[in-house]
Design an enzyme around this catalytic site. Structure first.
Site, PDB file in Angstrom:
ATOM      1  N   GLU A  40       0.880  -1.188   0.000  1.00 22.05           N
ATOM      2  CA  GLU A  40       0.000   0.000   0.000  1.00 22.05           C
ATOM      3  C   GLU A  40       0.907   1.225   0.000  1.00 22.05           C
ATOM      4  OE1 GLU A  40      -3.314   1.042  -0.196  1.00 22.05           O
ATOM      5  OE2 GLU A  40      -2.258   2.957  -0.094  1.00 22.05           O
ATOM      6  N   MET A  45      -4.132   5.338   3.922  1.00 23.38           N
ATOM      7  CA  MET A  45      -5.130   4.617   3.120  1.00 23.38           C
ATOM      8  C   MET A  45      -5.276   3.158   3.552  1.00 23.38           C
ATOM      9  SD  MET A  45      -6.751   6.532   0.938  1.00 23.38           S
ATOM     10  CE  MET A  45      -7.280   5.572  -0.469  1.00 23.38           C
ATOM     11  N   TYR A  46      -4.779   2.784   4.748  1.00 22.04           N
ATOM     12  CA  TYR A  46      -5.001   1.406   5.199  1.00 22.04           C
ATOM     13  C   TYR A  46      -6.514   1.171   5.269  1.00 22.04           C
ATOM     14  CZ  TYR A  46      -0.145   1.728   6.819  1.00 22.04           C
ATOM     15  OH  TYR A  46       1.212   1.904   6.892  1.00 22.04           O
ATOM     16  N   GLY A  47      -6.972   0.156   4.579  1.00 30.57           N
ATOM     17  CA  GLY A  47      -8.424  -0.085   4.513  1.00 30.57           C
ATOM     18  C   GLY A  47      -9.019   0.441   3.223  1.00 30.57           C
ATOM     19  N   GLY A  48      -8.246   1.256   2.481  1.00 34.67           N
ATOM     20  CA  GLY A  48      -8.671   1.679   1.142  1.00 34.67           C
ATOM     21  C   GLY A  48      -9.533   2.933   1.107  1.00 34.67           C
ATOM     22  N   THR A  49     -10.089   3.161  -0.072  1.00 39.64           N
ATOM     23  CA  THR A  49     -10.880   4.370  -0.347  1.00 39.64           C
ATOM     24  C   THR A  49     -12.095   4.452   0.556  1.00 39.64           C
ATOM     25  OG1 THR A  49     -10.172   4.373  -2.645  1.00 39.64           O
ATOM     26  CG2 THR A  49     -12.232   5.515  -2.164  1.00 39.64           C
ATOM     27  N   CYS A  50     -12.835   3.350   0.659  1.00 37.58           N
ATOM     28  CA  CYS A  50     -14.110   3.348   1.375  1.00 37.58           C
ATOM     29  C   CYS A  50     -13.945   3.895   2.784  1.00 37.58           C
ATOM     30  CB  CYS A  50     -14.663   1.919   1.396  1.00 37.58           C
ATOM     31  SG  CYS A  50     -16.188   1.798   2.301  1.00 37.58           S
ATOM     32  N   HIS A 431     -44.700  -3.255  13.237  1.00 40.59           N
ATOM     33  CA  HIS A 431     -45.368  -1.975  13.038  1.00 40.59           C
ATOM     34  C   HIS A 431     -45.043  -1.055  14.205  1.00 40.59           C
ATOM     35  CE1 HIS A 431     -48.633   0.877  12.234  1.00 40.59           C
ATOM     36  NE2 HIS A 431     -48.932   0.798  13.514  1.00 40.59           N
TER      37      HIS A 431
HETATM   38  C1  LIG Z   1     -16.444  10.229  -1.949  1.00 38.90           C
HETATM   39  C2  LIG Z   1     -16.789   8.786  -2.231  1.00 38.90           C
HETATM   40  C3  LIG Z   1     -17.914   8.231  -1.672  1.00 38.90           C
HETATM   41  C4  LIG Z   1     -18.237   6.901  -1.918  1.00 38.90           C
HETATM   42  N1  LIG Z   1     -19.350   6.375  -1.325  1.00 38.90           N
HETATM   43  C5  LIG Z   1     -19.637   5.074  -1.508  1.00 38.90           C
HETATM   44  C6  LIG Z   1     -20.749   4.480  -0.844  1.00 38.90           C
HETATM   45  O1  LIG Z   1     -21.481   5.134  -0.108  1.00 38.90           O
HETATM   46  N2  LIG Z   1     -20.970   3.159  -1.017  1.00 38.90           N
HETATM   47  C7  LIG Z   1     -20.170   2.392  -1.822  1.00 38.90           C
HETATM   48  O2  LIG Z   1     -20.402   1.179  -1.936  1.00 38.90           O
HETATM   49  N3  LIG Z   1     -19.121   2.936  -2.483  1.00 38.90           N
HETATM   50  C8  LIG Z   1     -18.834   4.250  -2.342  1.00 38.90           C
HETATM   51  N4  LIG Z   1     -17.746   4.776  -2.970  1.00 38.90           N
HETATM   52  C9  LIG Z   1     -16.942   3.915  -3.868  1.00 38.90           C
HETATM   53  C10 LIG Z   1     -16.048   2.976  -3.064  1.00 38.90           C
HETATM   54  O3  LIG Z   1     -15.321   3.717  -2.114  1.00 38.90           O
HETATM   55  C11 LIG Z   1     -15.104   2.212  -3.987  1.00 38.90           C
HETATM   56  O4  LIG Z   1     -15.854   1.631  -5.024  1.00 38.90           O
HETATM   57  C12 LIG Z   1     -14.436   1.115  -3.191  1.00 38.90           C
HETATM   58  O5  LIG Z   1     -13.707   1.665  -2.133  1.00 38.90           O
HETATM   59  C13 LIG Z   1     -13.581   0.224  -4.104  1.00 38.90           C
HETATM   60  O6  LIG Z   1     -12.295   0.163  -3.704  1.00 38.90           O
HETATM   61  P1  LIG Z   1     -11.263  -0.838  -4.340  1.00 38.90           P
HETATM   62  O7  LIG Z   1     -11.373  -2.163  -3.708  1.00 38.90           O
HETATM   63  O8  LIG Z   1     -11.323  -0.773  -5.820  1.00 38.90           O
HETATM   64  O9  LIG Z   1      -9.870  -0.182  -3.923  1.00 38.90           O
HETATM   65  P2  LIG Z   1      -9.555   1.069  -3.034  1.00 38.90           P
HETATM   66  O10 LIG Z   1     -10.243   1.005  -1.736  1.00 38.90           O
HETATM   67  O11 LIG Z   1      -9.701   2.283  -3.843  1.00 38.90           O
HETATM   68  O12 LIG Z   1      -8.020   0.822  -2.697  1.00 38.90           O
HETATM   69  C14 LIG Z   1      -7.001   1.017  -3.593  1.00 38.90           C
HETATM   70  C15 LIG Z   1      -5.722   1.206  -2.802  1.00 38.90           C
HETATM   71  O13 LIG Z   1      -4.590   1.009  -3.644  1.00 38.90           O
HETATM   72  C16 LIG Z   1      -3.561   1.906  -3.276  1.00 38.90           C
HETATM   73  N5  LIG Z   1      -2.692   1.999  -4.437  1.00 38.90           N
HETATM   74  C17 LIG Z   1      -3.013   2.464  -5.672  1.00 38.90           C
HETATM   75  N6  LIG Z   1      -1.973   2.304  -6.516  1.00 38.90           N
HETATM   76  C18 LIG Z   1      -0.976   1.701  -5.814  1.00 38.90           C
HETATM   77  C19 LIG Z   1       0.332   1.246  -6.142  1.00 38.90           C
HETATM   78  N7  LIG Z   1       0.812   1.350  -7.377  1.00 38.90           N
HETATM   79  N8  LIG Z   1       1.082   0.701  -5.177  1.00 38.90           N
HETATM   80  C20 LIG Z   1       0.592   0.563  -3.915  1.00 38.90           C
HETATM   81  N9  LIG Z   1      -0.638   0.940  -3.556  1.00 38.90           N
HETATM   82  C21 LIG Z   1      -1.424   1.501  -4.497  1.00 38.90           C
HETATM   83  C22 LIG Z   1      -4.338   3.177  -2.927  1.00 38.90           C
HETATM   84  O14 LIG Z   1      -3.581   4.036  -2.095  1.00 38.90           O
HETATM   85  C23 LIG Z   1      -5.569   2.615  -2.237  1.00 38.90           C
HETATM   86  O15 LIG Z   1      -5.418   2.516  -0.850  1.00 38.90           O
HETATM   87  C24 LIG Z   1     -17.393   6.108  -2.741  1.00 38.90           C
HETATM   88  C25 LIG Z   1     -16.238   6.656  -3.298  1.00 38.90           C
HETATM   89  C26 LIG Z   1     -15.932   7.991  -3.051  1.00 38.90           C
HETATM   90  C27 LIG Z   1     -14.676   8.561  -3.646  1.00 38.90           C
END
Ligand SMILES: Cc1cc2nc3c(=O)[nH]c(=O)nc-3n(C[C@H](O)[C@H](O)[C@H](O)COP(=O)(O)OP(=O)(O)OC[C@H]3O[C@@H](n4cnc5c(N)ncnc54)[C@H](O)[C@@H]3O)c2cc1C
Length: 444
Positions: A40, A45-50, A431
């Site tokens: 990562e 970003m541990y745990g990712g985007t969500c 209800h």
């Molecule tokens: C503002 C916002 C609100 C959202 N709300 C919702 C919601 O309410 N409900 C829902 O279901 N979805 C929602 N989403 C979408 C959801 O967050 C994503 O679809 C979901 O997190 C998918 O993540 P993923 O598994 O593809 O990877 P991600 O969680 O995106 O993880 C990718 C990781 O890879 C790392 N990375 C990238 N390139 C490299 C590299 N070359 N080397 C090492 N590490 C790297 C990044 O730093 C990141 O931590 C939302 C998104 C956003 C932006």
């Protein structure tokens, strides 16, 4: 590479990216005794985007605003929740998986280079999982990237003070959720949408009401907006659109997110991309290189956390010698736009059922007619369902109203299991609840 690299480390599995699918695969495969590395690039970003910049912080802010917390209190709540979950995610994996904090890029089909301090290390594995997510699209609008007070969905989550006027470019899910959030905090919000409508995929009755509610909450929509330039004037950011100039304290661009493949070194591999720049995968999320998989947003599927989780299921199933669960077996995918009240949908709209020439019938029920809505003090919304008159199956549902994000999962379960609408019409519900209204809306 020339021969064997002396810094080469061997793993059974390498996961690139700490997203939903990647971390779940890493944990499950490590539990099975596999030697797993997860790379990562960002410690925040541990745990990712969500968890860090997506679903969880945005919904925490929305919930805080609904509770009436101030902007500062809402931001504090959000930071506390994100930090707690981020730490939990790290701890859960750290015990079983080698976590590298580095940018990963392919050297060849089976070797990944990472930079650790001043040194480049090479990791090798037969199974590689790409879970690098998506990044914000930046439209080629003059000044968008150089003007001050302009943010993407990540930047806007770190404002230190509440703007009085917020401009938003893009009327999709993310743009509308921020619009609704900030409007509920008393901000004067304007949304610029290039299309002639917002929420175009949803039933007309629901999207018309949703737009009305958003307008009542202080959001102004500029549809068919053609933005030519963004610049600054004094302490404001100015959007030039359709021969007018609009000034804001902050501007969010939310114009979609694209698969994140940049800097991954894919040119050193036989991994192919789709026309839209996603990593091309087959039914098992396998790329054009055997045993290299792409999961989550990077493979171009629907951008939801639960889709990433389902990609995990597909790959885990395949790696355990049972490739029976594939992408084409995925059932109905519900979705929610977390505006106020939330708008949720699963399956077909009436227009789609009509286009498919199905023998359909529809029914609508205003939320104002639901007893629980009176208890909640929120009469906004409508439920609309589409059913097949012959087979009695539920074809689709659109729910605008309080708790719709929970209710839609019940309808999805009925649809996935071919439970006829006649069952929901007579099912016993507690209800007063919002779900009891399925008795009425499914009575034809
Ligand atoms: C503002 C916002 C609100 C959202 N709300 C919702 C919601 O309410 N409900 C829902 O279901 N979805 C929602 N989403 C979408 C959801 O967050 C994503 O679809 C979901 O997190 C998918 O993540 P993923 O598994 O593809 O990877 P991600 O969680 O995106 O993880 C990718 C990781 O890879 C790392 N990375 C990238 N390139 C490299 C590299 N070359 N080397 C090492 N590490 C790297 C990044 O730093 C990141 O931590 C939302 C998104 C956003 C932006």
């Amino acid at each position: 590479m020339n021969g064997v690299d002396y810094k080469m480390k061997n793993y059974d599995v390498i996961v690139i990216g700490f997203g939903k699918a990647g971390k779940t695969l890493a944990a499950k495969l490590a539990n099975q005794g596999k030697k797993v590395a997860l790379i990562e690039e960002n410690t925040k970003m541990y745990g990712g985007t969500c968890i860090n910049i997506g679903c969880i912080p945005t919904k925490t802010l929305i919930h805080a605003a609904e509770k009436g917390l101030s902007f500062d209190e809402a931001m504090q709540d959000k930071t506390a929740v994100v930090e707690r979950l981020r730490a939990k995610n790290f701890a859960m994996l750290d015990a079983h998986v080698d976590i590298f904090v580095a940018h990963a890029s392919f050297v060849d089909n089976k070797v990944i280079a990472i930079q650790v301090g001043d040194e480049i290390e090479h990791l090798h594995a037969e199974i590689i999982i790409i879970n690098t997510g998506a990044v914000s699209n930046v439209l080629p609008i003059d000044g968008l990237t150089s003007a001050k007070f302009v943010y993407d969905s990540t930047g806007i989550q770190h404002l230190d003070k509440l703007p009085q006027r917020l401009g938003i470019i893009g009327g999709g899910n993310i743009g509308l959720e921020f619009a609704s959030l900030y409007a509920s905090m008393g901000v004067d919000v304007s949304v610029f949408e290039a299309g002639s409508t917002i929420l175009g995929r949803y039933e007309e009755v629901a999207r018309t009401l949703a737009k009305e509610y958003m307008e009542q909450s202080g959001i102004t929509f500029y549809l068919n907006a053609s933005i030519t330039r963004v610049d600054n004037e004094d302490d404001t950011v100015v959007v030039h659109a359709n021969n007018n100039a609009y000034s804001f304290d902050a501007l969010l661009y939310a114009t979609g997110r694209k698969p994140n493949t940049q800097g991954l070194g894919l040119e050193n591999t036989s991994i192919e991309l789709t026309e839209r720049g996603a990593i091309k995968v087959d039914e098992h999320c396998q790329t054009t290189v055997k045993n290299v998989f792409a999961v989550g947003d990077v493979n171009g599927g629907l951008q939801f956390t639960y889709i990433s989780l389902d990609d995990f299921r597909v790959v885990f199933n395949y790696l355990n010698g049972n490739g029976q669960y594939t992408l084409s077996q995925r059932k109905n995918v519900p979705n929610t736009v977390f505006i106020q009240p939330p708008l949720s949908m699963v399956g077909l709209s009436e227009e789609q059922a009509k286009a498919q020439q199905l023998p359909y019938a529809t029914k609508e029920l205003l939320v104002a007619n639901m007893p629980r809505a009176h208890v909640n003090g929120d009469l906004r919304g409508v439920f609309k369902v589409v059913v097949n008159k012959d087979t009695k199956e539920i074809l689709g549902a659109t729910l605008l109203g309080s708790q719709s994000h929970e209710l839609i999962n019940l309808i999805t379960m009925a649809m996935d299991n071919h439970i006829p609408y006649t069952y929901l019409a007579t099912q016993l519900f507690t209800h007063p609840t919002m779900s009891e209204n399925f008795n009425d809306v499914f009575s034809f």
